[in-house]
Design an enzyme around this catalytic site. Structure first.
Site, PDB file in Angstrom:
ATOM      1  CG  MET A   1     -56.355  50.182  90.838  1.00  9.56           C
ATOM      2  SD  MET A   1     -54.935  49.488  91.677  1.00  9.56           S
ATOM      3  CE  MET A   1     -55.447  49.691  93.357  1.00  9.56           C
ATOM      4  N   PRO A   2     -59.653  52.052  89.420  1.00 10.84           N
ATOM      5  CG  PRO A   2     -61.168  52.706  87.790  1.00 10.84           C
ATOM      6  CD  PRO A   2     -59.772  52.237  87.980  1.00 10.84           C
ATOM      7  CB  ILE A   3     -61.345  49.390  94.042  1.00 14.21           C
ATOM      8  CG1 ILE A   3     -59.839  49.324  93.778  1.00 14.21           C
ATOM      9  CG2 ILE A   3     -61.813  48.171  94.833  1.00 14.21           C
ATOM     10  CD1 ILE A   3     -58.998  49.439  95.023  1.00 14.21           C
TER      11      ILE A   3
END
Length: 61
Positions: free
Chosen positions: A1-3
């Site tokens: 889950m890249p932010i």
């Protein structure tokens, strides 16, 4: 889950921010293999008097 957090000076239109989010999401998906549904992009806008380079605020230029 890249932010991904994008910090920039205020003043861009909603259309510009929409395109930015789309392109950042595409770049993250392409480079990490993460599905677009898992990529979160946060835009943090700063007032021009809250940002300075070389001792000069952006609002003073």
């Amino acid at each position: 889950m890249p932010i991904v957090t994008v910090k920039m000076l205020e003043g861009r239109s909603d259309d510009q921010k929409k395109v930015l989010v789309e392109k950042v999401t595409a770049a993250v998906t392409e480079t990490t293999g993460a599905p677009a549904e898992r990529v979160t992009v946060i835009i943090e806008e700063m007032k021009k008097n809250h940002f300075a380079t070389a001792g000069v605020r952006a609002s003073d230029q």
